[in-house]
Design an enzyme around this catalytic site. Structure first.
Site, PDB file in Angstrom:
ATOM      1  N   ASP A 193      72.131  -4.621  38.611  1.00  0.00           N
ATOM      2  CA  ASP A 193      73.086  -4.057  37.327  1.00  0.00           C
ATOM      3  C   ASP A 193      72.632  -5.474  36.186  1.00  0.00           C
ATOM      4  OD1 ASP A 193      74.884  -4.534  35.433  1.00  0.00           O
ATOM      5  OD2 ASP A 193      76.436  -3.409  37.349  1.00  0.00           O
ATOM      6  N   HIS A 194      72.034  -4.908  35.145  1.00  0.00           N
ATOM      7  CA  HIS A 194      71.405  -5.814  34.442  1.00  0.00           C
ATOM      8  C   HIS A 194      72.623  -6.486  33.889  1.00  0.00           C
ATOM      9  CE1 HIS A 194      68.685  -8.305  32.816  1.00  0.00           C
ATOM     10  NE2 HIS A 194      67.388  -7.106  32.152  1.00  0.00           N
ATOM     11  N   ARG A 195      74.063  -6.105  33.987  1.00  0.00           N
ATOM     12  CA  ARG A 195      74.940  -6.830  33.661  1.00  0.00           C
ATOM     13  C   ARG A 195      75.245  -7.956  33.836  1.00  0.00           C
ATOM     14  NH1 ARG A 195      79.384  -1.653  32.979  1.00  0.00           N
ATOM     15  NH2 ARG A 195      78.372  -2.025  35.360  1.00  0.00           N
TER      16      ARG A 195
END
Length: 423
Positions: free
Chosen positions: A395-397
């Protein structure tokens, strides 16, 4: 005084469940600790025990019922000296004891800590353009593409119930003609029927429905990116063989080594042990690893808690126990709810490599492929090694590329030099 037995909330997310079957019938005596029913939640099928002693006076909800809301009355327990349930009891006669009062009479689940009761979703009210419908009726309407505004309810106060929707589904005129209201994609049942394709319809379990919803949301709302490494596991296989030959009752698997390596890598790269929230990033203090296990009802993810503090042998023992009970739907909620990282291993099926969908709200899932002999270059010379491909979905967040790469680098080193797992 008779006691109302209510549909319990067996997990924090449960708003309704299926009453799979009763293990007692009307007239049967029950004692504290005896299993009286089995209930299917959105995660598993669980046994429900009685705390009070008494006799089943009336079963209100029959076995096999679906979509029973939390806190609905499912049965009446008669106390000593009581012979029958009063005629006006369920319609609001004398004030009864229930499972939600502070009195000692209550329904309990064996070995399951109290979970906060989750109120069922408020029904849509009917006034003008608003509609009164039960949660089950709304779900059936969504599945059958029925516009509830065009359905007449036969339940109390005009409430739309499941049978109303099913009748309406048989009439094409009750379906909404608006393209904007139509679901995305092609309905498989309509597709098969129009083309005359033969099929068997297997009803979706609650577990399967939850899996479909959560993974759809994950792919649509979580910005995935993927990192892949090839790990040479010849040393690991040799060490595993020695361990299994020299330690009594120690039959560890490659997956046990993977779990241990992930746990140690998470301790060394704690930024990978996280979840996204609008208020901030949650960095978990414990290394709790979820392991994807296939069951007849779909995937479930039992958790190896504090895995970084467990030996490979302890991980192996825990995994055998959890996987066995997962396939029998006998896990407790705390054994499959939670976790900060997931491992999905399809190597035993010969799958070389794949990319898994993140299990929200976690930020990472590691997809593990099969170990297979491949040609490699070692010191400028062509050689053969047993290679296992692993892909990290991120999850790049929460986890940036550098953090994901650092985690995989540590993991790869631990797998290729497995003696480090014992230090």
């Amino acid at each position: 005084m008779p006691i109302k037995i209510l549909m319990p909330a067996l997990s924090p997310t449960m708003t309704e469940g299926n009453l799979t079957r009763w293990t007692k019938k009307e007239g049967d005596k029950v004692k504290p600790g005896e299993v009286i029913a089995e209930i299917e939640t959105d995660k598993a099928t669980m046994e429900v025990e009685a705390v009070d002693e008494g006799r089943i006076g009336k079963i209100v909800v029959a076995g096999g019922a679906q979509g029973v809301k939390v806190n609905d009355v499912i049965a009446i327990l008669l106390e000593d000296g009581e012979n029958e349930v009063p005629a006006n009891y369920l319609s609001g006669g004398a004030v009864p004891k229930t499972a939600n009062t502070s009195a000692p009479s209550q329904l309990a689940v064996a070995a399951i800590p109290s979970a906060p009761t989750v109120a069922p979703p408020a029904p849509v009210t009917q006034s003008g353009s608003r509609v009164i419908a039960s949660p089950l009726a709304k779900r059936v309407a969504e599945q059958t593409h029925v516009d509830l505004r065009r359905v007449s309810g036969s339940g109390p106060n005009g409430r739309i119930i499941r049978s109303d929707v099913e009748r309406a589904a048989a009439n094409k005129n009750t379906q909404s003609p608006s393209p904007a209201a139509a679901p995305q994609g092609i309905n498989a049942i309509d597709y098969a029927n129009k083309l005359g394709m033969a099929y068997d319809l297997i009803p979706n379990s609650m577990t399967r429905k939850v899996i479909a919803k959560r993974l759809s949301e994950s792919k649509q709302t979580v910005p995935h990116f993927y990192l892949t490494v090839d790990c040479q596991i010849d040393r690991l296989l040799d060490l595993r063989k020695q361990l299994n030959e020299t330690v009594d009752k120690s039959k560890v698997s490659v997956n046990d080594f993977v779990i241990r390596a992930v746990a140690v890598a998470m301790r060394q790269v704690p930024a990978a042990n996280a979840s996204w929230a609008e208020e901030g990033v949650l960095l978990y203090k414990d290394v709790d690893i979820s392991i994807a296990v296939a069951t007849p009802n779909g995937l479930i993810t039992p958790i190896i808690k504090k895995a970084d503090q467990k030996s490979i042998q302890a991980i192996s023992s825990s995994m055998k126990d959890l996987a066995g009970r997962a396939k029998e739907n006998k896990l407790k909620p705390e054994e499959f709810m939670g976790g900060g990282f997931t491992i999905s291993n399809l190597g035993m099926f010969g799958i070389k490599d794949f990319a898994a969908i993140i299990n929200p709200p976690q930020a990472c899932i590691l997809a593990v492929g099969a170990g297979e002999q491949r040609p490699i270059v070692r010191d400028g010379e062509l050689a053969v090694a047993t290679v296992m491909t692993c892909t990290l979905s991120v999850d790049h967040r929460v986890v940036d590329g550098a953090i994901g790469a650092e985690f995989l680098s540590v993991f790869k080193k631990l797998i290729e030099e497995p003696i480090r797992l014992f230090v």
